[in-house]
Design an enzyme around this catalytic site. Structure first.
Site, PDB file in Angstrom:
ATOM      1  N   ARG A  43       0.833  -1.221   0.000  1.00 30.01           N
ATOM      2  CA  ARG A  43       0.000   0.000   0.000  1.00 30.01           C
ATOM      3  C   ARG A  43       0.864   1.267   0.000  1.00 30.01           C
ATOM      4  O   ARG A  43       0.444   2.298  -0.523  1.00 30.01           O
ATOM      5  CB  ARG A  43      -0.939  -0.009   1.208  1.00 30.01           C
ATOM      6  CG  ARG A  43      -2.096  -0.962   1.007  1.00 30.01           C
ATOM      7  CD  ARG A  43      -2.991  -1.029   2.204  1.00 30.01           C
ATOM      8  NE  ARG A  43      -4.217  -1.747   1.891  1.00 30.01           N
ATOM      9  CZ  ARG A  43      -5.119  -2.101   2.793  1.00 30.01           C
ATOM     10  NH1 ARG A  43      -4.924  -1.795   4.066  1.00 30.01           N
ATOM     11  NH2 ARG A  43      -6.206  -2.741   2.439  1.00 30.01           N
ATOM     12  N   LYS A 204     -17.752 -18.129   4.697  1.00 26.44           N
ATOM     13  CA  LYS A 204     -19.194 -18.076   4.942  1.00 26.44           C
ATOM     14  C   LYS A 204     -19.969 -17.432   3.811  1.00 26.44           C
ATOM     15  O   LYS A 204     -19.568 -16.391   3.294  1.00 26.44           O
ATOM     16  CB  LYS A 204     -19.454 -17.284   6.228  1.00 26.44           C
ATOM     17  CG  LYS A 204     -19.035 -18.026   7.461  1.00 26.44           C
ATOM     18  CD  LYS A 204     -19.461 -17.270   8.675  1.00 26.44           C
ATOM     19  CE  LYS A 204     -19.306 -18.118   9.913  1.00 26.44           C
ATOM     20  NZ  LYS A 204     -19.728 -17.404  11.100  1.00 26.44           N
ATOM     21  N   GLY A 361      -8.224  -9.581   1.401  1.00 24.58           N
ATOM     22  CA  GLY A 361      -7.043  -9.993   2.171  1.00 24.58           C
ATOM     23  C   GLY A 361      -6.691 -11.460   2.044  1.00 24.58           C
ATOM     24  O   GLY A 361      -5.569 -11.821   1.680  1.00 24.58           O
ATOM     25  N   GLY A 384     -12.833  -4.657   2.251  1.00 23.51           N
ATOM     26  CA  GLY A 384     -14.251  -4.277   2.277  1.00 23.51           C
ATOM     27  C   GLY A 384     -14.680  -3.534   1.023  1.00 23.51           C
ATOM     28  O   GLY A 384     -15.759  -3.797   0.474  1.00 23.51           O
TER      29      GLY A 384
HETATM   30  P1  AMP Z   1     -13.180 -15.218   3.549  1.00 29.76           P
HETATM   31  O1  AMP Z   1     -12.533 -14.261   4.514  1.00 29.76           O
HETATM   32  O2  AMP Z   1     -14.657 -15.260   3.639  1.00 29.76           O
HETATM   33  O3  AMP Z   1     -12.662 -15.067   2.146  1.00 29.76           O
HETATM   34  O4  AMP Z   1     -12.752 -16.668   4.054  1.00 29.76           O
HETATM   35  C1  AMP Z   1     -11.442 -17.130   4.005  1.00 29.76           C
HETATM   36  C2  AMP Z   1     -11.330 -18.310   4.904  1.00 29.76           C
HETATM   37  O5  AMP Z   1     -12.187 -19.350   4.472  1.00 29.76           O
HETATM   38  C3  AMP Z   1      -9.947 -18.913   4.934  1.00 29.76           C
HETATM   39  O6  AMP Z   1      -9.419 -18.725   6.218  1.00 29.76           O
HETATM   40  C4  AMP Z   1     -10.171 -20.386   4.651  1.00 29.76           C
HETATM   41  O7  AMP Z   1      -9.428 -21.244   5.488  1.00 29.76           O
HETATM   42  C5  AMP Z   1     -11.654 -20.557   4.919  1.00 29.76           C
HETATM   43  N1  AMP Z   1     -12.230 -21.712   4.212  1.00 29.76           N
HETATM   44  C6  AMP Z   1     -12.237 -21.922   2.906  1.00 29.76           C
HETATM   45  N2  AMP Z   1     -12.829 -23.088   2.622  1.00 29.76           N
HETATM   46  C7  AMP Z   1     -13.221 -23.638   3.786  1.00 29.76           C
HETATM   47  C8  AMP Z   1     -13.896 -24.846   4.156  1.00 29.76           C
HETATM   48  N3  AMP Z   1     -14.287 -25.730   3.248  1.00 29.76           N
HETATM   49  N4  AMP Z   1     -14.132 -25.067   5.472  1.00 29.76           N
HETATM   50  C9  AMP Z   1     -13.731 -24.165   6.390  1.00 29.76           C
HETATM   51  N5  AMP Z   1     -13.086 -23.001   6.119  1.00 29.76           N
HETATM   52  C10 AMP Z   1     -12.833 -22.750   4.823  1.00 29.76           C
END
Ligand code: AMP
Length: 403
Positions: A43, A204, A361, A384
């Site tokens: 950055r 999620k 990130g 974000g």
């Molecule tokens: P996000 O911040 O929503 O992009 O989520 C990223 C996180 O999702 C990472 O820390 C991954 O380890 C987690 N992740 C990805 N696939 C899975 C899965 N099948 N089960 C649990 N965690 C996951």
């Protein structure tokens, strides 16, 4: 193409006090001497061309940023002071620092600045008025300068005094990094070269419902991976065992699938998966068809057949937008699918002209882990703001810079 006010629109810069809103909220760590040091200066590098340009034109450059979440309270651990030297190293300009961002003392220092020099102000979020977009505070910030430049896309989803309020008072423009980012992002989502694919993964579905809902109207291929794919599998009556799954969102997931169908958006869900009984490094795992997940197993990555299908789909695409990993990539071997698809996307970008844009990130960490981040057409360091852009929202910090 949307036109933004750019630096040129600000007129002559010689002798002008120019306040640059940067995002110097960079990863830092403590060294053995107990000093905070920068561990990733991406950055800082991104705002460097704007600062150098202004200094070369004889402006007096005043850099303003937030760091962390001080919640409106002065906190020495979140001071901007340790960022002065890295900023000087990157710009190859002397950078002075003052321990406040408003007030008479700051004004005196600015008045004494020589043309072409750079001053770093203290953390703007030491004032709670900043995030309230308080008019009086914006006026105080504006007293520091004749002109305002925002060069921090990652802060544009927030209507704060230093991103929105100040633009009502000072002639304002987008810096080079912001302008470039806006042009690229608009190009890939508003006027993309089709076929357009989006890969959305991560933990999620709840955090990306709006993203998915917007994307199915825009993209030709939507690849859903990561933990969030489990909710979609559950919506198709697949047993996901003890996987991460938001059962209360199954109906929403079904709505998105139906919307995709009516928009001719091809959805990719895992057909095979890697499952384990424990969520830990080198846990015993097996590859299985999605329909054969046992009640005590959790899905931690998509499987090799799915990877093959996704890679084949990408070969037919001209543009790719990527946010979120396909599996729990921080833990081996559940990084396999993310790495394989990242390598393919990098290769297609380099050899077949795929326009590839990634942001967020965890996504950058995953692409760095695969060692191919530099092969993508564009990597956005915004978290974000990148997600809100993918949701199709108008970002307040960008709206105020429209020409
Ligand atoms: P996000 O911040 O929503 O992009 O989520 C990223 C996180 O999702 C990472 O820390 C991954 O380890 C987690 N992740 C990805 N696939 C899975 C899965 N099948 N089960 C649990 N965690 C996951």
């Amino acid at each position: 193409m949307t036109i933004f006010k750019n630096i040129e629109s600000l007129g002559p810069l010689e002798g002008k006090r120019v306040l640059v809103r940067a995002d110097l909220n960079v990863p830092m760590a403590m060294n053995d001497e107990g000093e905070r040091i920068v561990t990733d200066d991406t950055r800082i590098q991104s705002v460097t061309p704007t600062i150098k340009f202004l200094a070369e034109k004889g402006a007096r450059v005043i850099v303003l940023s937030h760091f962390g979440r001080p919640l409106g309270i002065r906190n020495i651990d979140l001071s901007m002071e340790p960022l002065g030297q890295p900023l000087a190293n990157s710009t190859r300009l002397p950078v002075s620092y003052i321990n406040d961002c408003i007030g008479d003392e700051v004004l005196e220092v600015i008045d004494a600045l020589e043309n072409g020099s750079v001053l770093l102000l203290e953390n703007v979020r030491f004032y709670k008025e900043e995030i309230k977009n308080d008019t009086n505070f914006a006026t105080e910030l504006a007293r520091n300068a004749d002109l305002f430049i925002n060069d921090a896309f990652s802060c544009c989803h927030r209507a704060h005094a230093s991103t929105v309020g100040i633009t009502k008072i000072l002639p304002s423009a987008a810096g080079f990094a912001l302008e470039k980012e806006l042009l690229i992002l608009e190009g890939v989502l508003e006027k993309p070269t089709h076929p357009l694919a989006a890969l959305v993964g991560g933990a999620k579905v709840s955090s990306k419902l709006d993203v998915l809902s917007h994307l199915v109207e825009k993209v030709d291929h939507l690849i859903i991976g990561g933990g969030m794919a489990n909710t979609f599998l559950a919506a198709q009556k697949v047993n996901v065992g003890v996987s991460l799954c938001e059962h209360d969102l199954i109906e929403k997931a079904s709505t998105i699938l139906a919307k995709a169908l009516s928009n001719n958006c091809l959805i990719y869900l895992p057909t095979d998966v890697i499952v384990a009984k424990e969520f830990k490094e080198n846990a015993q795992s097996r590859t299985t068809n999605t329909n054969d997940v046992q009640y005590d197993e959790m899905i931690l990555d998509v499987g090799p057949d799915t990877v093959k299908t996704v890679c084949k789909g990408l070969e037919a695409c001209k543009t790719l937008i990527w946010n979120g990993p396909l599996g729990a990539f921080e833990i081996s071997p559940f990084d396999t699918a993310t790495v394989a698809v990242a390598l393919k996307a990098g290769e297609l970008t380099q050899s077949a002209g795929l326009i590839s844009v990634a942001g967020g990130g965890d996504t950058i960490a995953a692409l760095n882990h695969a060692g191919i981040a530099n092969q993508f057409s564009h990597i956005s360091t915004a978290g974000g703001a990148f997600l809100e852009w993918m949701e199709g929202r108008k970002l307040p910090g960008v709206q105020v810079l429209l020409a």
